[in-house]
Design a protein around this motif. Structure first.
Motif, PDB file in Angstrom:
ATOM      1  N   PHE A  46      68.893  37.843  91.271  1.00 53.82           N
ATOM      2  CA  PHE A  46      67.910  37.202  92.144  1.00 53.82           C
ATOM      3  C   PHE A  46      68.201  35.712  92.294  1.00 53.82           C
ATOM      4  N   ARG A  47      68.531  35.090  91.188  1.00 52.38           N
ATOM      5  CA  ARG A  47      68.806  33.644  91.221  1.00 52.38           C
ATOM      6  C   ARG A  47      70.050  33.351  92.055  1.00 52.38           C
ATOM      7  N   ARG A  48      71.082  34.166  91.924  1.00 55.26           N
ATOM      8  CA  ARG A  48      72.321  33.956  92.694  1.00 55.26           C
ATOM      9  C   ARG A  48      72.097  34.146  94.190  1.00 55.26           C
ATOM     10  N   ILE A  49      71.144  34.984  94.556  1.00 51.41           N
ATOM     11  CA  ILE A  49      70.864  35.226  95.969  1.00 51.41           C
ATOM     12  C   ILE A  49      69.929  34.160  96.533  1.00 51.41           C
ATOM     13  N   VAL A  50      68.887  33.807  95.790  1.00 48.44           N
ATOM     14  CA  VAL A  50      67.841  32.925  96.301  1.00 48.44           C
ATOM     15  C   VAL A  50      68.203  31.446  96.182  1.00 48.44           C
TER      16      VAL A  50
END
Length: 107
Positions: A45-49
């Protein structure tokens, strides 16, 4: 609790990985697997957002933000994470002001 100050820089793995291993060693397999799954979901999630939030906050394209973070980190390490997007922001500002006549569009 000085270690916790480094979590945003190093990542959540600093907390989750030792906790996951500790739970497995204690025999709490369900808790350990749950922590591992939570860690993976948070990381993905962090890598995408993260690039999207950065691009919205500073006004650059999400792809340009992601590439500048990656290239900056690869070239200069932690300092590059800050300097990479800064270079892109300065480049776009100079291009909009008419100081540069290059045809490289980042937006």
């Amino acid at each position: 609790m000085m270690v916790m100050e480094f979590v945003p820089v190093v990542g959540t793995g600093l907390v989750f990985i030792p906790w996951f291993i500790y739970q497995l060693l204690l025999g709490h397999t369900a808790m350990g697997v749950g922590l591992l799954i939570l860690f993976l979901v948070l990381t993905i999630f962090r890598r995408i957002v993260e690039p999207k939030v950065l691009s919205d906050a500073v006004g650059i394209n999400a792809l340009a933000a992601l590439i500048s973070l990656y290239v900056g980190f690869e070239l200069m390490g932690i300092t590059g994470l800050f300097l990479g997007p800064l270079v892109v922001i300065i480049y776009q500002a100079m291009r909009k002001a008419g100081l540069l006549k290059l045809n490289i569009k980042l937006d």
